[in-house]
Write a protein that holds these residues in place. Sequence first.
Motif, PDB file in Angstrom:
ATOM      1  N   LEU A  26       0.868  -1.177   0.000  1.00  0.00           N
ATOM      2  CA  LEU A  26       0.000   0.000   0.000  1.00  0.00           C
ATOM      3  C   LEU A  26       0.903   1.224   0.000  1.00  0.00           C
ATOM      4  O   LEU A  26       1.728   1.399   0.896  1.00  0.00           O
ATOM      5  N   ILE A  27       0.780   2.092  -1.016  1.00  0.00           N
ATOM      6  CA  ILE A  27       1.682   3.236  -1.165  1.00  0.00           C
ATOM      7  C   ILE A  27       0.960   4.525  -0.792  1.00  0.00           C
ATOM      8  O   ILE A  27      -0.173   4.764  -1.204  1.00  0.00           O
ATOM      9  N   ASP A  28       1.657   5.361  -0.019  1.00  0.00           N
ATOM     10  CA  ASP A  28       1.103   6.645   0.397  1.00  0.00           C
ATOM     11  C   ASP A  28       2.102   7.752   0.070  1.00  0.00           C
ATOM     12  O   ASP A  28       3.315   7.524   0.036  1.00  0.00           O
ATOM     13  N   GLN A  29       1.584   8.943  -0.188  1.00  0.00           N
ATOM     14  CA  GLN A  29       2.408  10.115  -0.467  1.00  0.00           C
ATOM     15  C   GLN A  29       2.250  11.118   0.665  1.00  0.00           C
ATOM     16  O   GLN A  29       1.136  11.523   0.983  1.00  0.00           O
ATOM     17  N   THR A  30       3.369  11.523   1.259  1.00  0.00           N
ATOM     18  CA  THR A  30       3.311  12.418   2.414  1.00  0.00           C
ATOM     19  C   THR A  30       3.466  13.882   2.052  1.00  0.00           C
ATOM     20  O   THR A  30       3.167  14.754   2.875  1.00  0.00           O
ATOM     21  N   ASP A  31       3.965  14.185   0.861  1.00  0.00           N
ATOM     22  CA  ASP A  31       4.267  15.563   0.454  1.00  0.00           C
ATOM     23  C   ASP A  31       5.282  16.227   1.390  1.00  0.00           C
ATOM     24  O   ASP A  31       5.403  17.454   1.415  1.00  0.00           O
ATOM     25  N   GLY A  32       5.992  15.418   2.161  1.00  0.00           N
ATOM     26  CA  GLY A  32       6.987  15.971   3.084  1.00  0.00           C
ATOM     27  C   GLY A  32       6.379  16.765   4.215  1.00  0.00           C
ATOM     28  O   GLY A  32       7.062  17.584   4.843  1.00  0.00           O
ATOM     29  N   GLU A  33       5.100  16.530   4.510  1.00  0.00           N
ATOM     30  CA  GLU A  33       4.416  17.285   5.560  1.00  0.00           C
ATOM     31  C   GLU A  33       4.557  16.571   6.903  1.00  0.00           C
ATOM     32  O   GLU A  33       4.297  15.373   7.025  1.00  0.00           O
ATOM     33  N   ALA A  34       4.959  17.335   7.924  1.00  0.00           N
ATOM     34  CA  ALA A  34       5.216  16.757   9.244  1.00  0.00           C
ATOM     35  C   ALA A  34       3.974  16.087   9.821  1.00  0.00           C
ATOM     36  O   ALA A  34       4.052  14.983  10.378  1.00  0.00           O
ATOM     37  N   GLU A  35       2.817  16.716   9.685  1.00  0.00           N
ATOM     38  CA  GLU A  35       1.602  16.161  10.273  1.00  0.00           C
ATOM     39  C   GLU A  35       1.227  14.836   9.616  1.00  0.00           C
ATOM     40  O   GLU A  35       0.781  13.902  10.285  1.00  0.00           O
ATOM     41  N   HIS A  36       1.399  14.764   8.313  1.00  0.00           N
ATOM     42  CA  HIS A  36       1.103  13.517   7.606  1.00  0.00           C
ATOM     43  C   HIS A  36       2.041  12.408   8.081  1.00  0.00           C
ATOM     44  O   HIS A  36       1.618  11.274   8.339  1.00  0.00           O
ATOM     45  N   GLU A  37       3.320  12.723   8.216  1.00  0.00           N
ATOM     46  CA  GLU A  37       4.283  11.722   8.669  1.00  0.00           C
ATOM     47  C   GLU A  37       3.986  11.285  10.109  1.00  0.00           C
ATOM     48  O   GLU A  37       4.122  10.103  10.446  1.00  0.00           O
ATOM     49  N   ARG A  38       3.563  12.223  10.951  1.00  0.00           N
ATOM     50  CA  ARG A  38       3.208  11.868  12.334  1.00  0.00           C
ATOM     51  C   ARG A  38       2.012  10.924  12.360  1.00  0.00           C
ATOM     52  O   ARG A  38       1.972   9.980  13.158  1.00  0.00           O
ATOM     53  N   ARG A  39       1.019  11.175  11.502  1.00  0.00           N
ATOM     54  CA  ARG A  39      -0.152  10.291  11.459  1.00  0.00           C
ATOM     55  C   ARG A  39       0.257   8.875  11.066  1.00  0.00           C
ATOM     56  O   ARG A  39      -0.267   7.898  11.598  1.00  0.00           O
ATOM     57  N   LEU A  40       1.199   8.771  10.146  1.00  0.00           N
ATOM     58  CA  LEU A  40       1.662   7.452   9.739  1.00  0.00           C
ATOM     59  C   LEU A  40       2.362   6.732  10.890  1.00  0.00           C
ATOM     60  O   LEU A  40       2.199   5.524  11.069  1.00  0.00           O
ATOM     61  N   LEU A  41       3.136   7.468  11.668  1.00  0.00           N
ATOM     62  CA  LEU A  41       3.818   6.856  12.807  1.00  0.00           C
ATOM     63  C   LEU A  41       2.829   6.308  13.830  1.00  0.00           C
ATOM     64  O   LEU A  41       3.129   5.348  14.549  1.00  0.00           O
ATOM     65  N   GLN A  42       1.661   6.915  13.898  1.00  0.00           N
ATOM     66  CA  GLN A  42       0.649   6.481  14.872  1.00  0.00           C
ATOM     67  C   GLN A  42      -0.340   5.477  14.293  1.00  0.00           C
ATOM     68  O   GLN A  42      -1.317   5.129  14.941  1.00  0.00           O
TER      69      GLN A  42
END
Length: 343
Positions: free
Chosen positions: A93-109
Amino acid sequence: MVSLKDVAQRAGVSVKTVSNVVNGYAYVSSGTRNKVEAALAELDYRPNLSARNLRGGRTGVIALAVPELDAPYFAELSRAVIEAASERGWMVLIDQTDGEAEHERRLLQGVREQSVDGLILSPVAIESDDLAARTDDTPLVLLGERVLDGPAHHIAVDNQRAAREVTAHLVELGHTRIAAIGAQERPGMGTARLRLAGYREALRDAALPYDEELVVFTPSYRRADGAEAMRRLLALPQPPRAVFCFNDLLALGALRTALSRGLRVPQDVAIAGFDDIEDGRYSTPTLTTVSPDKQQIARTAVEALHARIGGGVRTRRGLPAEQEVVARHRLVVRESTAGTARP
C-alpha cells in the motif's frame, strides 16, 4: 487446488518437509529440496497466502510512504520495493506524504484506517521527538537520513560522501568556480544539509573558497526550480563554470536553461546531478550523477521489515533488528561533465 499433501505424495516426502521447502527453511538437504521443487513445478502448486496470513494473524500487506510519487527517484524506488515485497507474497500500500510533518506523524501512529503488517517510511519533516512519542507498535523501517533516534532499522545513502565525490570530480576536471543548486531552508531537510556539507568538504580539500553567492536555495527539487536557479547563476558577473545539483531533476532544469542561453555543456558549463534517474541517461547531453543502489535499498528495507514482523532479532542474512545500513553508491560520469561517458 493442489495441496501440500499432494506435493508430498508426488515427491515421496512428508508434508512437513514440503512445508519447510515452501517456507524457505535452510535445514533441508539439496537432494530433498530438488525433489520437492520439481513436484511443486509439476503440480503447479500455488500457496494460499490469505490462509497463511490469517493463521499468523497478519494481512500480507505492508505500507510504503514516500514524499513524492511523481518524483522519478521515489517512483523507481517504489517499484523496487514492490518487486522485493512480492517475492515474499506481500502486497504494498503506497502513500504520499508531500513531506508534511503532520502527515508523517499520522503514519507513525498508524497507517490511516488500513491494517498493515509493517511500514517503510521515507521521512522528511518529523523529528526524533515524534518517533519517541510513537505509540503504534506496527513494525517500522526508515529510509533516508539518520535524523531520528529510536528502535527502527534505518537504510541510508552516505549523502555527504557522495556529494564530496561528485564535487571532487568537477574539481579534477579543472573547475575552480563550482556552484551548488538545491540547498534548503526548511527544517528537517537532512539530505540537503548533508549534500551541502559534502560539497563544502570537497572545496576545502581542494583549497577552494566557499562562496555563498554560488549556493542557490530552492523551494523544492523540481525541474523548474533547477531552471530558475541556473538562470540566477548565469546572471552573476562571474557565472560558474560547473554546477552540482542536489538531484537529477534540478540538473535537468539547469541543463535546459544553459542550452537555451546558447551555452555548450560541458564545454562552457559542466552540470552534475544526484539519483541516477532514467531521464538523465537519455538527456542530451547525458547526465553525470551519483547512482544510489536502489535495488539494495529496497531489498534491505523489505528484509529488515520481515525480521521485525517475525519478531526475531536477526534476518536470514544476520541483520540486527536495530541497525543503520549504508547502501552502496557510485559516481556515474557521462557527457554533461566529461563530454563522453565513462564505462
